[in-house]
Design an enzyme around this catalytic site. Structure first.
Site, PDB file in Angstrom:
ATOM      1  N   ARG A   1       0.821  -1.217   0.000  1.00  0.00           N
ATOM      2  CA  ARG A   1       0.000   0.000   0.000  1.00  0.00           C
ATOM      3  C   ARG A   1       0.855   1.268   0.000  1.00  0.00           C
ATOM      4  O   ARG A   1       0.424   2.296  -0.513  1.00  0.00           O
ATOM      5  CB  ARG A   1      -0.953  -0.008   1.193  1.00  0.00           C
TER       6      ARG A   1
ATOM      7  N   LYS B   1     -22.436 -17.169  -0.151  1.00  0.00           N
ATOM      8  CA  LYS B   1     -23.860 -16.941   0.089  1.00  0.00           C
ATOM      9  C   LYS B   1     -24.520 -15.972  -0.877  1.00  0.00           C
ATOM     10  O   LYS B   1     -23.906 -15.000  -1.314  1.00  0.00           O
ATOM     11  CB  LYS B   1     -24.044 -16.370   1.496  1.00  0.00           C
TER      12      LYS B   1
ATOM     13  N   GLY C   1     -11.968  -9.506  -1.352  1.00  0.00           N
ATOM     14  CA  GLY C   1     -10.943 -10.205  -0.571  1.00  0.00           C
ATOM     15  C   GLY C   1     -10.603 -11.600  -1.043  1.00  0.00           C
ATOM     16  O   GLY C   1      -9.457 -11.894  -1.414  1.00  0.00           O
TER      17      GLY C   1
ATOM     18  N   GLY D   1     -14.496  -3.672   0.635  1.00  0.00           N
ATOM     19  CA  GLY D   1     -15.838  -3.101   0.786  1.00  0.00           C
ATOM     20  C   GLY D   1     -16.182  -2.092  -0.294  1.00  0.00           C
ATOM     21  O   GLY D   1     -17.293  -2.098  -0.830  1.00  0.00           O
TER      22      GLY D   1
HETATM   23  P1  AMP Z   1     -17.306 -14.866  -0.282  1.00  0.00           P
HETATM   24  O1  AMP Z   1     -16.535 -14.269   0.855  1.00  0.00           O
HETATM   25  O2  AMP Z   1     -18.780 -14.705  -0.189  1.00  0.00           O
HETATM   26  O3  AMP Z   1     -16.742 -14.461  -1.636  1.00  0.00           O
HETATM   27  O4  AMP Z   1     -17.114 -16.437  -0.155  1.00  0.00           O
HETATM   28  C1  AMP Z   1     -15.884 -17.055  -0.321  1.00  0.00           C
HETATM   29  C2  AMP Z   1     -15.933 -18.416   0.303  1.00  0.00           C
HETATM   30  O5  AMP Z   1     -16.923 -19.210  -0.336  1.00  0.00           O
HETATM   31  C3  AMP Z   1     -14.641 -19.162   0.200  1.00  0.00           C
HETATM   32  O6  AMP Z   1     -14.100 -19.323   1.484  1.00  0.00           O
HETATM   33  C4  AMP Z   1     -15.044 -20.516  -0.412  1.00  0.00           C
HETATM   34  O7  AMP Z   1     -14.429 -21.607   0.221  1.00  0.00           O
HETATM   35  C5  AMP Z   1     -16.531 -20.540  -0.171  1.00  0.00           C
HETATM   36  N1  AMP Z   1     -17.213 -21.437  -1.127  1.00  0.00           N
HETATM   37  C6  AMP Z   1     -17.135 -21.398  -2.458  1.00  0.00           C
HETATM   38  N2  AMP Z   1     -17.838 -22.415  -2.988  1.00  0.00           N
HETATM   39  C7  AMP Z   1     -18.376 -23.124  -1.992  1.00  0.00           C
HETATM   40  C8  AMP Z   1     -19.195 -24.284  -1.913  1.00  0.00           C
HETATM   41  N3  AMP Z   1     -19.607 -24.925  -3.004  1.00  0.00           N
HETATM   42  N4  AMP Z   1     -19.546 -24.726  -0.689  1.00  0.00           N
HETATM   43  C9  AMP Z   1     -19.116 -24.081   0.420  1.00  0.00           C
HETATM   44  N5  AMP Z   1     -18.347 -22.975   0.410  1.00  0.00           N
HETATM   45  C10 AMP Z   1     -17.985 -22.497  -0.783  1.00  0.00           C
END
Ligand code: AMP
Length: 394
Positions: free
Chosen positions: A35, A196, A352, A375
């Site tokens: 940074r 999610k 991230g 963010g």
């Molecule tokens: P996010 O922070 O919402 O971008 O989520 C990232 C996380 O989603 C990572 O730690 C991945 O391991 C998890 N992830 C991706 N695909 C799957 C899946 N099919 N089942 C469970 N976790 C997942």
């Protein structure tokens, strides 16, 4: 988008420059200077204009108190090393002491001011604090895109008082984002993955309105498959989000083609080297979890990349931290990076886990642009106006 740039700023004056120096520290010293290096082009551009440069930044979350462990003081020598020149330090970002040191700087001299968040008015965007800081300089430069989603005294308030300009890193980021979602070359493909649906609802809604195609992967794809009546066994899914998933699929109809998995990689355990198998959507066992996209899904995604001029990507396609469930993410990342490197695709990614996934694939440097602003990047993908950016518009 048009915004004021450093080239438009006056020469021979004092610039108050908001930077992102919220750097990793270990044993009281900077342990990763990425940074700091990102701020160098702005510092050099202002030095070329013979300006005095007072750097403003936050560090951690002292919540309006002087917390000694959250001092920016150790950053000054690390920056001095990179600049090959002295960097002065003032132990407050307002007041006579800071003013004295700034006025003693030679043309092109640099001073780092203490953590803006030592003042409660910073996060409250208190105009009185902004006015006190503004008294130290002649104009304002914002080079901290990662803090631009917050309307704080040093990210937004100052721009209301002083002439305001985008720094070099800010300019790079805004140009990249504009090329991906503002005025992109079409067709535009999006990839949204991650755990999610619920955390990326605004993002999905904004993207289906703007993109030609959107690939949905990761855990969130399971919720869509479930909403389509598929049996997803023991996979991660938000079963209370099925109506939302259906509403997104309905809203996309005729506007944005959704690419959902057509095959998947499943296992009973999320362990490195776990016994994994590939199956069609009807083949997921009751005790199995969908942990990655399958090869046919990836083949279709790569073909979609070949037909696209622009790619915007957030979120992994599977549990990329645990091989072999990194496969789809790595294959997609390598293909996107190769297309970008060949000049065939504008490939912009951020968030991230996405940065970690691209680093894991070893291709972060070959993408057109990778944003490390968590963010702020997500809020921009959600189509929200970022107060720190709005304040720079000309
Ligand atoms: P996010 O922070 O919402 O971008 O989520 C990232 C996380 O989603 C990572 O730690 C991945 O391991 C998890 N992830 C991706 N695909 C799957 C899946 N099919 N089942 C469970 N976790 C997942």
């Amino acid at each position: 988008m048009s915004f004021r740039r450093i080239e438009d700023a006056p020469s021979g004056k004092t610039a108050l420059v908001r930077v992102d120096f919220n750097v990793p520290m270990k044993d009281g010293a900077v342990s990763d200077d990425t940074r700091l290096r990102a701020a160098l082009p702005t510092i050099h551009a202002l030095q070329a204009k013979s300006c005095r440069i007072a750097l403003l930044a936050h560090f951690d979350r002292p919540k309006g108190k002087r917390v000694p462990e959250m001092s920016l003081k150790p950053v000054a020598p690390a920056l001095a090393k990179l600049l090959g020149a002295t960097v002065a330090f003032a132990d407050d970002c307002v007041g006579e002491a800071a003013k004295g040191v700034i006025s003693a700087l030679p043309a092109g001299g640099v001073i780092l001011l203490e953590n803006t968040r030592y003042h409660a008015g910073e996060e409250k965007n208190d105009p009185a604090l902004a006015k006190e800081i503004a008294a130290l300089g002649d104009f304002y430069v914002n080079d901290a895109f990662s803090a631009a989603h917050r309307a704080h005294a040093s990210t937004e308030g100052l721009a209301r008082i002083l002439p305001a300009y985008a720094g070099k890193q800010m300019e790079r980021e805004l140009n990249a984002l504009d090329a991906a979602l503002g005025k992109p070359k079409r067709p535009v493909l999006g990839i949204v993955g991650g755990a999610k649906v619920s955390t990326k609802l605004d993002l999905l809604q904004n993207l289906i309105a703007k993109l030609d195609r959107l690939a949905i992967g990761g855990g969130m794809a399971n919720t869509f498959l479930y909403a389509q009546g598929r049996d997803i066994g023991g996979s991660l899914a938000e079963k209370d989000m099925v109506d939302t998933a259906r509403a997104i699929m309905d809203a996309a109809k005729g506007k944005c083609e959704l690419l959902l998995p057509v095959d998947v990689v499943v296992a009973t355990d999320v362990k490195p080297g776990a016994a994994a198998r590939t199956c069609g959507l009807d083949g997921v066992g009751a005790d199995e979890k969908i942990l990655d996209a399958g090869p046919e899904t990836v083949r279709r995604l790569l073909a979609a990349m070949d037909e696209s001029a622009t790619l915007i990507w957030n979120g992994p396609l599977g549990v990329f931290e645990v091989p072999p469930f990194d496969r789809a993410t790595v294959d997609a990342a390598k293909h996107a990076a190769a297309r970008a490197k060949a000049g065939a695709l504008v490939a912009v990614a951020g968030g991230g886990d996405t940065v970690a996934a691209l680093n894991h694939a070893g291709v972060a440097d070959d993408m057109t642009f990778v944003s490390t602003a968590g963010g702020a990047f997500l809020e921009w993908m959600e189509g929200k106006a970022l107060p720190g950016v709005e304040a720079l518009r000309s």
